[in-house]
Each structure stands twice: as C-alpha cells, then as structure tokens.
Motif scaffolding. Structure first.
Motif, PDB file in Angstrom:
ATOM      1  N   GLY A 133      58.112 -20.412 -23.888  1.00 43.91           N
ATOM      2  CA  GLY A 133      57.445 -19.716 -24.984  1.00 43.91           C
ATOM      3  C   GLY A 133      58.393 -19.455 -26.141  1.00 43.91           C
ATOM      4  O   GLY A 133      58.054 -19.674 -27.313  1.00 43.91           O
ATOM      5  N   LEU A 134      59.610 -19.009 -25.833  1.00 43.92           N
ATOM      6  CA  LEU A 134      60.612 -18.762 -26.872  1.00 43.92           C
ATOM      7  C   LEU A 134      60.976 -20.033 -27.622  1.00 43.92           C
ATOM      8  O   LEU A 134      61.238 -20.004 -28.822  1.00 43.92           O
ATOM      9  CB  LEU A 134      61.882 -18.168 -26.251  1.00 43.92           C
ATOM     10  N   ALA A 135      60.983 -21.154 -26.909  1.00 44.35           N
ATOM     11  CA  ALA A 135      61.349 -22.431 -27.510  1.00 44.35           C
ATOM     12  C   ALA A 135      60.199 -23.057 -28.296  1.00 44.35           C
ATOM     13  O   ALA A 135      60.383 -24.077 -28.953  1.00 44.35           O
ATOM     14  CB  ALA A 135      61.825 -23.398 -26.439  1.00 44.35           C
ATOM     15  N   GLY A 136      59.010 -22.460 -28.221  1.00 46.26           N
ATOM     16  CA  GLY A 136      57.878 -22.969 -28.983  1.00 46.26           C
ATOM     17  C   GLY A 136      57.154 -24.132 -28.325  1.00 46.26           C
ATOM     18  O   GLY A 136      56.524 -24.938 -29.025  1.00 46.26           O
ATOM     19  N   LEU A 137      57.218 -24.213 -27.005  1.00 47.10           N
ATOM     20  CA  LEU A 137      56.464 -25.259 -26.300  1.00 47.10           C
ATOM     21  C   LEU A 137      54.983 -25.124 -26.658  1.00 47.10           C
ATOM     22  O   LEU A 137      54.457 -24.016 -26.712  1.00 47.10           O
ATOM     23  CB  LEU A 137      56.671 -25.121 -24.784  1.00 47.10           C
ATOM     24  N   ASP A 138      54.323 -26.233 -26.910  1.00 42.61           N
ATOM     25  CA  ASP A 138      52.919 -26.196 -27.323  1.00 42.61           C
ATOM     26  C   ASP A 138      52.037 -25.581 -26.237  1.00 42.61           C
ATOM     27  O   ASP A 138      52.397 -25.555 -25.062  1.00 42.61           O
ATOM     28  CB  ASP A 138      52.422 -27.599 -27.683  1.00 42.61           C
ATOM     29  N   ASP A 139      50.872 -25.085 -26.655  1.00 38.96           N
ATOM     30  CA  ASP A 139      49.970 -24.361 -25.761  1.00 38.96           C
ATOM     31  C   ASP A 139      49.494 -25.200 -24.576  1.00 38.96           C
ATOM     32  O   ASP A 139      49.364 -24.682 -23.468  1.00 38.96           O
ATOM     33  CB  ASP A 139      48.749 -23.832 -26.522  1.00 38.96           C
ATOM     34  N   VAL A 140      49.227 -26.470 -24.776  1.00 37.74           N
ATOM     35  CA  VAL A 140      48.733 -27.327 -23.681  1.00 37.74           C
ATOM     36  C   VAL A 140      49.747 -27.354 -22.537  1.00 37.74           C
ATOM     37  O   VAL A 140      49.393 -27.175 -21.370  1.00 37.74           O
ATOM     38  CB  VAL A 140      48.439 -28.760 -24.190  1.00 37.74           C
ATOM     39  N   HIS A 141      51.015 -27.550 -22.865  1.00 41.25           N
ATOM     40  CA  HIS A 141      52.049 -27.634 -21.838  1.00 41.25           C
ATOM     41  C   HIS A 141      52.414 -26.257 -21.292  1.00 41.25           C
ATOM     42  O   HIS A 141      52.715 -26.124 -20.100  1.00 41.25           O
ATOM     43  CB  HIS A 141      53.272 -28.370 -22.384  1.00 41.25           C
ATOM     44  N   LEU A 142      52.354 -25.239 -22.136  1.00 42.19           N
ATOM     45  CA  LEU A 142      52.628 -23.879 -21.671  1.00 42.19           C
ATOM     46  C   LEU A 142      51.546 -23.421 -20.685  1.00 42.19           C
ATOM     47  O   LEU A 142      51.850 -22.824 -19.651  1.00 42.19           O
ATOM     48  CB  LEU A 142      52.715 -22.925 -22.862  1.00 42.19           C
TER      49      LEU A 142
END
Length: 174
Positions: A54-63
């Motif tokens: 989440g901190l690294a900005g991983l996209d919502d689909v993968h998160l």
C-alpha cells in the motif's frame, strides 16, 4: 505461543469429507489434518506485506488479490472447522476458504507482483522502512526487506502449486 497466519492446500473432496465427518461426529470433530507439505505458516507477514504494498502504491487489483490471498473469502462455509473443542482457529478470526477458481485467479495476480520493485520504492536505510511499516518490523531478524521477500515468495509459490493442482485453500490464524 505466537498467533500466526496458516494456509492449507486441500482437494475439494477433502473439505467435503471433513464437513461430513464434523456433522456425523457427536463432538463435531472434522478430522482436519492436511499433510504438512500442504500447510504454509506465513508468520505475521500478511499485515506487513499489505502495508508495504500500500505504501509503495501497488494498484488496487493486485492489492486486493494480496489481501484475499491472506484473508480468504467467506463464500465457502468452513465454520465447522472452528467448532470447540476441535477448532483450528482458537486465537484468531474464523477460518476462511478460497475456491479453486479464486486460487487460480489470485495465483495469476500474485505472479505479476514484483515485490523487489515494491521494496525498492522504500528507502535503502532499513530503519526507515521498519518505522513506515510498523507492527514491530524494526525487530525482524535480517531486516524487513528480507523477511517480506521470503514470505511473499513462499506465498506466491504456495498459490502457484495450489493452482496447478486445482486445490482449494483454507486460511486461519493459530
């Protein structure tokens, strides 16, 4: 005794047999005992993995896929696995499960996550990522990067194998 995230790869038939045994047993014993090679202990990594991604900005689909991979889903009823005195999750939330189709989809998405790249977005000083991640990450032997990479790789391989073998997953904290 530490409470840690547990995952088990199981055939659909095994879960059905456990459900039937629990229903027939006077004390609800499902005879739950998946083979040790099909059980993964993720320790406390799930929360830390989700936080760093989440901190690294991983996209919502993968998160969301990562979250499902470690939290499961409630659409498959596995409440019989949490019945006293044979409950498998006496210290955490109720067990959850993922269907073979969900396992295959999550496996595909986990395979697309480059955790080294995610971790590279954090500073190279181990104390700063540990303070950003929180939850005692500063006390992890070998540092949080190594810990998270090892646990993520184990999770990804566990799902890949389950997908290839068309297995369901049951998740619980114990």
């Amino acid at each position: 005794m530490a409470v840690t995230q547990q995952l088990a790869r199981i055939p659909v038939e095994y879960l059905a047999a456990c459900r039937q045994l629990a229903g027939e047993s006077p004390d609800g014993d499902p005879h739950w005992n998946p083979p040790s090679e099909d059980v993964l202990d993720l320790d406390w990594a799930p929360t830390l993995l989700e936080r760093v991604c989440g901190l690294a900005g991983l996209d919502d689909v993968h998160l969301i896929a990562l979250r499902l991979a470690t939290q499961g889903d409630t659409s498959i009823d596995v409440g019989f696995l949490n019945t006293h005195p044979h409950g498998i999750a006496p210290f955490g939330p109720a067990p959850t499960a993922l269907s073979t189709a969900e396992v295959a989809h999550i496996s595909e998405l986990l395979g697309q996550i480059d955790l080294r790249a995610v971790l590279a977005t954090l500073t190279t000083d181990e104390t700063e990522p540990a303070s950003l991640i929180g939850d005692g990450a500063g006390g992890i032997a070998g540092g949080p990067r190594k810990y998270l990479l090892e646990h993520f790789n184990a999770l990804r391989e566990f799902y890949r194998d389950a997908s290839l073998r068309r297995l369901q997953l049951v998740l619980w904290w114990d």
